[in-house]
Design an enzyme around this catalytic site. Structure first.
Site, PDB file in Angstrom:
ATOM      1  N   CYS A  88       0.800  -1.222   0.000  1.00 38.88           N
ATOM      2  CA  CYS A  88       0.000   0.000   0.000  1.00 38.88           C
ATOM      3  C   CYS A  88       0.837   1.279   0.000  1.00 38.88           C
ATOM      4  O   CYS A  88       0.300   2.364  -0.175  1.00 38.88           O
ATOM      5  CB  CYS A  88      -0.901   0.007   1.228  1.00 38.88           C
ATOM      6  SG  CYS A  88       0.076  -0.051   2.736  1.00 38.88           S
ATOM      7  N   CYS A 148      -1.120  -5.199   7.486  1.00 42.47           N
ATOM      8  CA  CYS A 148      -0.749  -3.910   8.075  1.00 42.47           C
ATOM      9  C   CYS A 148       0.114  -4.091   9.322  1.00 42.47           C
ATOM     10  O   CYS A 148       0.946  -3.246   9.634  1.00 42.47           O
ATOM     11  CB  CYS A 148      -1.995  -3.114   8.425  1.00 42.47           C
ATOM     12  SG  CYS A 148      -3.146  -2.946   7.051  1.00 42.47           S
TER      13      CYS A 148
HETATM   14 FE1  FES Z   1      -1.162   0.165   4.379  1.00 40.60          FE
HETATM   15 FE2  FES Z   1      -2.633  -0.851   6.268  1.00 40.60          FE
HETATM   16  S1  FES Z   1      -3.290  -0.328   4.254  1.00 40.60           S
HETATM   17  S2  FES Z   1      -0.514  -0.571   6.283  1.00 40.60           S
END
Ligand code: FES
Length: 150
Positions: free
Chosen positions: A34, A103
């Site tokens: 992400c 995450c």
């Molecule tokens: Fe990036 Fe949770 S969506 S660390």
């Protein structure tokens, strides 16, 4: 997606936020999935983590897991702290929704990187092994079995 009360509590009131001046160890990691980033700074006395702070640029789960890992690691010997797993962090938060398990890697990897930085600065051998989120083959959804009980 449902977060536990504990996740929400740590997200709303994260512990140990900030940067330690002249820290003994600094860990900076990014989540390739992400693009979120985390920095952990630690002070160490006799191989015990005496103080720890974090800055996380990321989602709510990343902030909550970062906050929790700093609480878990504070006062711990570095040889124990380096073995804190993302599952233990998620369990301490009463679970994470499966899509958010990746995450929690930021928090444990950031801590490992800070511990290794401390050791290397002292001329000692690093002990953390591979930093999971730096591995190009890292599959963030591989361990998605820890889910929030509803
Ligand atoms: Fe990036 Fe949770 S969506 S660390």
């Amino acid at each position: 997606m449902l977060y536990s009360d504990k996740v929400m509590e740590h997200f709303n009131n994260p512990r140990n936020v900030g940067i330690l001046d002249e820290a003994d160890g600094v860990g900076e990691v990014g989540n390739p999935t992400c693009g979120d980033m985390m920095k952990i700074t630690i002070d160490v006395d006799d191989d015990t983590i005496s103080d720890i702070k974090f800055q996380t640029l990321g989602c709510g789960a990343a902030i909550a897991t970062s906050s929790m890992v700093t609480e878990m690691a504070k006062g711990m010997d570095i040889h124990d702290a380096v073995n804190i797993t993302k599952k233990q962090v998620a369990d301490e938060l009463d679970g994470l929704p499966a899509p958010k398990m990746h995450c929690s890697v930021l928090a444990t990897d950031g801590l490992k990187a800070a511990i290794d930085d401390y050791l290397v600065k002292q001329g000692r051998e690093p002990i953390a092994g591979d930093i999971e989120s730096n591995d190009p083959d890292f599959d963030p959804h591989e361990e998605s079995d820890v889910e929030l009980d509803e």
